[in-house]
Structures are given as structure tokens and as C-alpha cells.
Write a protein that holds these residues in place. Sequence first.
Motif, PDB file in Angstrom:
ATOM      1  N   ASN A  63       0.909  -1.209  -0.089  1.00  0.00           N
ATOM      2  CA  ASN A  63       0.014  -0.213   0.068  1.00  0.00           C
ATOM      3  C   ASN A  63       0.976   1.243   0.002  1.00  0.00           C
ATOM      4  O   ASN A  63       0.298   2.287   0.257  1.00  0.00           O
ATOM      5  CB  ASN A  63      -0.772  -0.007   1.382  1.00  0.00           C
ATOM      6  N   GLY A  64       2.132   0.930  -0.054  1.00  0.00           N
ATOM      7  CA  GLY A  64       2.956   2.444  -0.167  1.00  0.00           C
ATOM      8  C   GLY A  64       4.064   2.363   1.180  1.00  0.00           C
ATOM      9  O   GLY A  64       4.109   1.298   1.705  1.00  0.00           O
ATOM     10  N   THR A  65       4.491   3.494   1.285  1.00  0.00           N
ATOM     11  CA  THR A  65       5.591   3.726   2.383  1.00  0.00           C
ATOM     12  C   THR A  65       4.754   4.461   3.567  1.00  0.00           C
ATOM     13  O   THR A  65       4.272   5.577   3.241  1.00  0.00           O
ATOM     14  CB  THR A  65       6.736   4.211   1.570  1.00  0.00           C
ATOM     15  N   TRP A  66       4.969   4.120   4.666  1.00  0.00           N
ATOM     16  CA  TRP A  66       4.817   4.886   5.869  1.00  0.00           C
ATOM     17  C   TRP A  66       5.627   4.592   7.018  1.00  0.00           C
ATOM     18  O   TRP A  66       6.323   4.033   6.969  1.00  0.00           O
ATOM     19  CB  TRP A  66       3.373   4.167   6.171  1.00  0.00           C
ATOM     20  N   THR A  67       5.505   5.517   7.901  1.00  0.00           N
ATOM     21  CA  THR A  67       6.501   5.711   9.017  1.00  0.00           C
ATOM     22  C   THR A  67       5.652   5.718  10.369  1.00  0.00           C
ATOM     23  O   THR A  67       4.473   6.103  10.352  1.00  0.00           O
ATOM     24  CB  THR A  67       7.335   6.991   9.013  1.00  0.00           C
ATOM     25  N   ALA A  68       6.223   5.403  11.283  1.00  0.00           N
ATOM     26  CA  ALA A  68       5.741   5.333  12.881  1.00  0.00           C
ATOM     27  C   ALA A  68       6.665   5.671  13.659  1.00  0.00           C
ATOM     28  O   ALA A  68       7.839   5.340  13.599  1.00  0.00           O
ATOM     29  CB  ALA A  68       4.679   4.101  12.951  1.00  0.00           C
ATOM     30  N   ARG A  69       6.253   6.165  14.878  1.00  0.00           N
ATOM     31  CA  ARG A  69       6.864   6.120  16.087  1.00  0.00           C
ATOM     32  C   ARG A  69       6.344   5.733  17.327  1.00  0.00           C
ATOM     33  O   ARG A  69       5.165   5.559  17.306  1.00  0.00           O
ATOM     34  CB  ARG A  69       7.226   7.727  16.358  1.00  0.00           C
ATOM     35  N   ALA A  70       6.880   5.371  18.181  1.00  0.00           N
ATOM     36  CA  ALA A  70       6.388   4.660  19.821  1.00  0.00           C
ATOM     37  C   ALA A  70       7.507   5.368  20.525  1.00  0.00           C
ATOM     38  O   ALA A  70       8.733   5.316  20.489  1.00  0.00           O
ATOM     39  CB  ALA A  70       6.364   3.454  19.788  1.00  0.00           C
ATOM     40  N   GLY A  71       6.849   5.415  21.937  1.00  0.00           N
ATOM     41  CA  GLY A  71       7.645   5.625  22.965  1.00  0.00           C
ATOM     42  C   GLY A  71       8.280   7.169  23.055  1.00  0.00           C
ATOM     43  O   GLY A  71       7.618   8.081  22.336  1.00  0.00           O
ATOM     44  N   THR A  72       9.259   7.543  23.703  1.00  0.00           N
ATOM     45  CA  THR A  72       9.904   8.963  23.579  1.00  0.00           C
ATOM     46  C   THR A  72      11.216   8.743  23.474  1.00  0.00           C
ATOM     47  O   THR A  72      11.816   7.950  23.189  1.00  0.00           O
ATOM     48  CB  THR A  72       9.689   9.485  25.161  1.00  0.00           C
TER      49      THR A  72
END
Length: 383
Positions: A63-72
Motif C-alpha cells: 500500500n505504499g510507504t509509511w512511518t511510525a514512532r513509539a515511546g519517547t
Amino acid sequence: MTRPLLASLLTTAIGMTALPAYAAPAGDASATGSSGRERILRHLDDLTRSGAVGAQIQVTDANGTWTARAGTARADGSAPVPRAGLFRAGSATKMFTAVVLLQLVGEGRVSLDAPLERYVPKDLVPAAERITVRMLLQHTSGLHDVARDLPQGAELVRTRFRHYDTATSVREAAARPAAFPPGTDYGYSNTNYLIAGLIIERVTGCSYAEEVKRRIITPLRLRDTSVPGDTSSIPGPHAHGYLTLRGTGDRPGRVRQVDVTELNPSMAGPAGEIVTTTRDLDIFLTSLTSGKLLHPAEWEEMNRTVSTGGPGSRYGLGLKQERLSCGRLAVGHTGGIPGYATLAFTTPDRSRRVVLSANLADWPADPSIGGPIDKVLDDAVCG
């Protein structure tokens, strides 16, 4: 107490709880396949509960390129990991070093099956006549791993800004008993890649760092990737990594987290010093697998593998191969250096790719981070 329990107590003590992952689609991806994405986001949250302060990821799927973050970004803060934040890539550096050496093979300046004595003095590596360049890149040399001799704990905190001379580190490691006779087994050793860096320097007359910049970083326009040498700081927005000290003597119950983000990366050199981003590592992987960095003959050599002893896991010349739960093959590398853990893999056709960086709560990293990281790779490639 076990390490997981101590990590749990530490998290409670400093009042930090894992934040939800921050998904940020890079394109106009549809909701199709979102279950795989949701699983990855849960794995990131699990990672921040099992030994990482924070994590960031870039995934390319159907479905394409995506980014994510978690925590600090910091153990004592609430701000998330910076988008496109820089990090220490650890042993993912080995892919860069191997590519430069394989380019020299393609130019006829290095032979993979030549003994090391052709390129380095025997007083540096006593077994130089029995170890080949291929054995270095494939971790079949049997050489003692220099990383086993690096300081840990409080000593690492005290000495983390010292300079490490690559030749001296090699000489000391090569003088230690070998793990096995050259070419008879697989044994991961950072010493191999320190020597690879010295070969690059002997053959080209330039440092391995200069060659990595000239041959990879500049032509691929990896604007956030650097080979820092003795530079201890990270040159841009970044999350922080830590080492946890536990009390001894009259203060056995004391637990203290020390920020080790800044250190002299010469301790890792050609085996693990590069600073980069998820975007740049993804560009590197796609360029490598699409033939922009190596000719077909050298790419084929890079993919000549030996078993690492793990199920579905093999090692080529600076390149790991992982056969995942769905049967798909992923190639790339993992990395670890005080403060950071890295995962960077792609399918050979580049249709599914994942790059992850975790800023750690402790070093050596809590072994429990391995579960969520493995699940991220499997879901990114198979989900």
C-alpha cells in the motif's frame, strides 16, 4: 533479579510509560492491509515496554510507504522520537564496508579468495596467510571478536569518549586464540570488518570512511548519513540511548540510567560507526538490490551465504538473509551499539522493506527486545 524485572522497575521509578505509536502515512495509502500495520504498531509499543525508550520505523508494503514512532526521545521526557531522527546504525555499517570492498573486487584491485597477507602485514594478523578476504566478509575467519573486549557498564560510561585505533584493536584481537580454524565454521566477529576497513585503506590510499562517502553516500545523496570517526555527537534531531548502572557495595539497590548518546564511535569503526536515518538506509537497500552499487558478479558474491546456525538465517558478504514465516526471503542487516538497535531489511524485489531504530534503555540491550523486533520484520515482509 532478572534483567526484564529490573527494566520494569526502572520504568516505574522514573515515571515513564510507553506512549502509543504515532502512525504517519508517507503517501495516500488505502486502509487495505491495515491489520498488518496495526500489528507492527503493537510490536513497536511492546518494544518500548521491553527495553527500548522509543522507536521509529519506515515500512514499504503493498500500500505504499509509511512511518511510525513509539515511546519517547528521552527517558525522562514526554516528547516523541523525532520524525526522521538520526541514529547510530551499529552493524548495519557492515553492508557499507562490504560494498566498498566488493567494488574494489569488481575493479580488480582486491581478490576475494586471496590471503590477507597480500593486503595487511602478518604482524597485524598472524594467521594472514590462512584467512582470505571472503572469510572476513562472511565471518568464517575464526578471529576473536574485538567487541568482547570493549568496556561495559560503569567502565564504558567513564571511557566512552576515548579514541580507538583500528590497527591496534585488530592486532590485540588477532593475538587472542581463534574460535575455530579459518574457513571451518561461522562465527560473527567485528574484528573481520575492522580488517576490511584497513584493506580498503591499503588498496586505495584513502580511509574507509572517505571511500564510503565517495562511493556510496555522495552518489546516493544520503544527506543524513555520515561516518563520524571521532565525532561524539549526532548531527541533527535524534532520540537518546542509555545504559543502566546498578549499585554495588554499600549501595546495592541503586539503579541509575546514564545517557550514552554521545560517545566516540571509533570503538566500532568500519564494523559499526555509521550515523543515518530510516530514509537513508532504505535508499541504500533499494540501491544495493537494484544494481546501482554493485555489478551482477559482485552482487552474486555478496549473496553466497553460509548458515549462521539459526533457523532460516544465513550470512553472505556483509549481508544477512532471513527466511520468514511466509517463506519470503529478506536481505539486510541488524545493528547494535551502546544506545541503539537497528533493523534494515528488504525483499530482493524491493516490494517490501523495513527499517527500524530503537533507542535503548540499557546496554547490552535487554534480550527481550528481540521478540518485538523479530515480529516487526516478519509482519513487515509477510503481513
